[in-house]
Scaffold this motif. Structure first.
Motif, PDB file in Angstrom:
ATOM      1  N   ASP A 380      -4.066  -5.519   7.274  1.00 11.23           N
ATOM      2  CA  ASP A 380      -3.453  -5.329   5.952  1.00 11.23           C
ATOM      3  C   ASP A 380      -1.954  -5.583   6.104  1.00 11.23           C
ATOM      4  OD1 ASP A 380      -2.409  -4.441   3.579  1.00 11.23           O
ATOM      5  OD2 ASP A 380      -3.082  -2.357   3.823  1.00 11.23           O
ATOM      6  N   GLU A 382       0.339  -5.376   3.579  1.00 12.87           N
ATOM      7  CA  GLU A 382       1.128  -4.830   2.473  1.00 12.87           C
ATOM      8  C   GLU A 382       1.260  -3.323   2.626  1.00 12.87           C
ATOM      9  OE1 GLU A 382       0.389  -6.506  -1.450  1.00 12.87           O
ATOM     10  OE2 GLU A 382       0.431  -4.482  -2.300  1.00 12.87           O
ATOM     11  N   GLU A 386      -2.467  -0.789  -1.658  1.00 13.56           N
ATOM     12  CA  GLU A 386      -3.038  -2.137  -1.856  1.00 13.56           C
ATOM     13  C   GLU A 386      -3.216  -2.841  -0.511  1.00 13.56           C
ATOM     14  OE1 GLU A 386      -4.327  -3.922  -4.397  1.00 13.56           O
ATOM     15  OE2 GLU A 386      -2.746  -4.336  -5.852  1.00 13.56           O
TER      16      GLU A 386
HETATM   17 CA    CA Z   1      -1.683  -1.693   2.322  1.00 19.80          CA
END
Ligand code: CA
Ligand code: FE
Length: 529
Positions: A380, A382, A386
């Motif tokens: 991930d 971000e 999110e």
């Molecule tokens: Ca994230």
């Protein structure tokens, strides 16, 4: 090794004729008669004389077995100008010796270099002894190649005490020097694994460390000249001559982020794209020490294969490009979309997946290695709740990623280790089944190697470091300097050293070990050493 100080200039020495043979030392075991005896192929020339030294691309070896190895070279007196060879087949002789002085030649023979295959030579030597070093050399029309060194694998039933190898990827010629290979040469490795992006397809651009010759690659000639330019690099050439390589490709050997029959932006008709893929695959085969079993047929080239280092390690060399469906959620960084869970979306293709899981199920090796291209961890990128995923990698094909991890989690496969390229960053990841209400557990480890030069001078703590480490707690190390990963494998432990250089836009960077991890036999997971 033959000293060739005048690279990339060409020899101005008077050319020698085919009637002169200049192997270092020839013994009675070299079948001289076979060299000059008339053969059925009437077009084969022996009165040919090279105007320039033909072995400008050096020598290489690869895909070793316990009793043999592939020896490679290509006749290319004008490497950047389509090789500079006449449209004639030419005889090339070769010899393998136990010693660098070629006093004890153990195998020798002749083969034909043809214009159809860019005068490349792939000799499949057999009858060698397991687990030992050999030296080899080619000769054609009186010109003798540099000497290469290679090594056979241990016997199939032998538990070799140790394997020293390095894996590498992503060597953009314009973005930096291959200083990493200069250091790798001193590591005394048994073999090298290359995980792709061996060349890049972009046209020459000014203002970089070096410049690609020609425009963006499209024709067979374009691809051949690009391989020739890369293989002219003295550090890369020396590393090929020093140990056998096991190679696989990623996307840039054809075009950025392509998937099976789809070009990057799906803007090329798949039928046309397959024609380009055929040209690119052919040039790849011509320049790599691969077996006949990998010979391309049009746009198809069988590249995935298993290489067994005795009972110590099985290498499943994967091809995550040729059989892919188009990226289900599109390319680049995106928030996840439901299509990545589509069971029809695949990065391996069904045949390769069955071959892989079937092979792993039957494996008796201590370490089971997946030598492949793209990130398997679901990273991930971000900060916050999110999730931002790089869709060209395994998480873009989440259904199949989970299939493989669940399979590994069943515990039938001893010590799975995934080797990954593509990222231009070093990562050390535990691979977890943290999905589908499964008990989260580590089922494998993933060692991601940075680029040799792609991305230019890199950084120990790049700007995305904090997010990568915070969002993905199973990532134990992240770094974006250039280099390679050195692995020292024994039956009891696997040690990985992240070998880096601090700059590549200038020559001469020293080498340092930025991080080291150990995996113990039977204990899944990475431990910082
Ligand atoms: Ca994230
Ligand atoms: Fe790359």
């Amino acid at each position: 090794m033959t000293d060739r100080k005048n690279w990339p200039l060409y020899s101005a020495e008077p050319s020698s004729s085919c009637s002169r043979r200049r192997f270092l030392a020839t013994t009675g075991s070299l079948a001289a008669a076979a060299l000059w005896a008339p053969r059925a192929e009437g077009a084969l020339r022996r009165d040919f004389a090279f105007l320039d030294y033909p072995f400008t691309l050096g020598v290489a070896s690869g895909d070793p077995t316990p009793d043999g190895v592939v020896l490679w070279t290509r006749l290319a007196p004008q490497p950047l100008f389509d090789g500079g060879m006449p449209r004639l087949p030419l005889e090339v002789s070769w010899q393998v010796a136990e010693d660098e002085g070629f006093k004890k030649v153990v195998r020798s023979g002749t083969t034909t270099a043809t214009p159809e295959w860019a005068h490349s030579v792939h000799v499949e030597v057999d009858g060698l002894a397991p687990g030992r070093w050999y030296f080899y050399q080619f000769e054609s029309c009186g010109e003798v190649s540099p000497t290469g060194r290679t090594r056979t694998l241990p016997a199939a039933d032998a538990v070799a005490p140790a394997l020293r190898f390095a894996f590498a990827s992503c060597q953009h010629f314009e973005q930096g020097y291959f200083t990493a290979y200069e250091h790798m040469l001193k590591e005394d490795l048994d073999l090298v694994v290359h995980l792709g992006d061996y060349i890049y397809e972009s046209g020459g651009r000014d203002g970089k460390s070096r410049k690609h010759v020609g425009g963006e690659l499209s024709s067979l000639r374009d691809y051949r000249n690009r391989y020739a330019q890369y293989r002219g690099d003295p550090d890369l050439q020396a590393m090929h001559a020093a140990a056998p390589w096991i190679v696989t490709w990623d996307d840039h050997e054809v075009a950025n982020n392509y998937a099976g029959t789809y070009s990057e932006r799906d803007d090329v008709d798949p039928a046309d794209f397959l024609k380009q893929r055929a040209r690119a695959y052919k040039a790849y085969y011509e320049h790599m020490p691969l077996r006949r079993s990998s010979l391309p047929h049009g746009p198809d080239m069988p590249l995935y294969r298993r290489i067994a280092y005795g009972q110590l390690a099985d290498f499943y060399v994967l091809d995550t490009r040729q059989y892919r469906t188009d990226q289900p959620c599109g390319d680049n960084f995106k928030h996840p979309c439901p299509e990545s869970y589509d069971p029809e979306a695949t990065i391996l293709g069904e045949s390769q997946r069955k071959w892989l899981t079937g092979g792993l199920s039957a494996s008796t090796a201590r370490w089971n290695v997946l030598a492949q291209q793209v990130l398997m961890a679901r990273a991930d990128f971000e900060a916050g709740p999110e999730e931002l995923i790089y869709m060209d990698q395994w998480p873009g094909y989440e259904f199949e990623r989970r299939q493989i991890l669940k399979f590994l989690g069943e515990g039938r496969v001893a010590n799975p280790v995934v080797l990954t390229g593509d990222n231009h960053a070093n990562w050390a990841n535990d691979l977890l089944t943290n999905f589908d209400n499964l008990e989260p557990k580590t089922v494998a480890v993933e060692l991601v190697g940075t680029s040799i030069s792609s991305g230019g001078d890199g950084s120990n703590v790049p700007k995305e470091s904090e997010t990568v480490l915070a969002e993905n707690p199973y990532v134990k190390f992240y770094n974006a300097e250039r280099g390679y990963v050195r692995c020292m494998v024994t039956p009891r432990e696997w040690r990985a050293d992240y070998q880096v250089v601090e700059y590549v836009t200038r020559k001469g960077a020293p080498l340092l070990t930025r991080a080291s991890f150990v995996i113990e036999d039977g204990k899944l997971g990475l431990v910082k050493a």
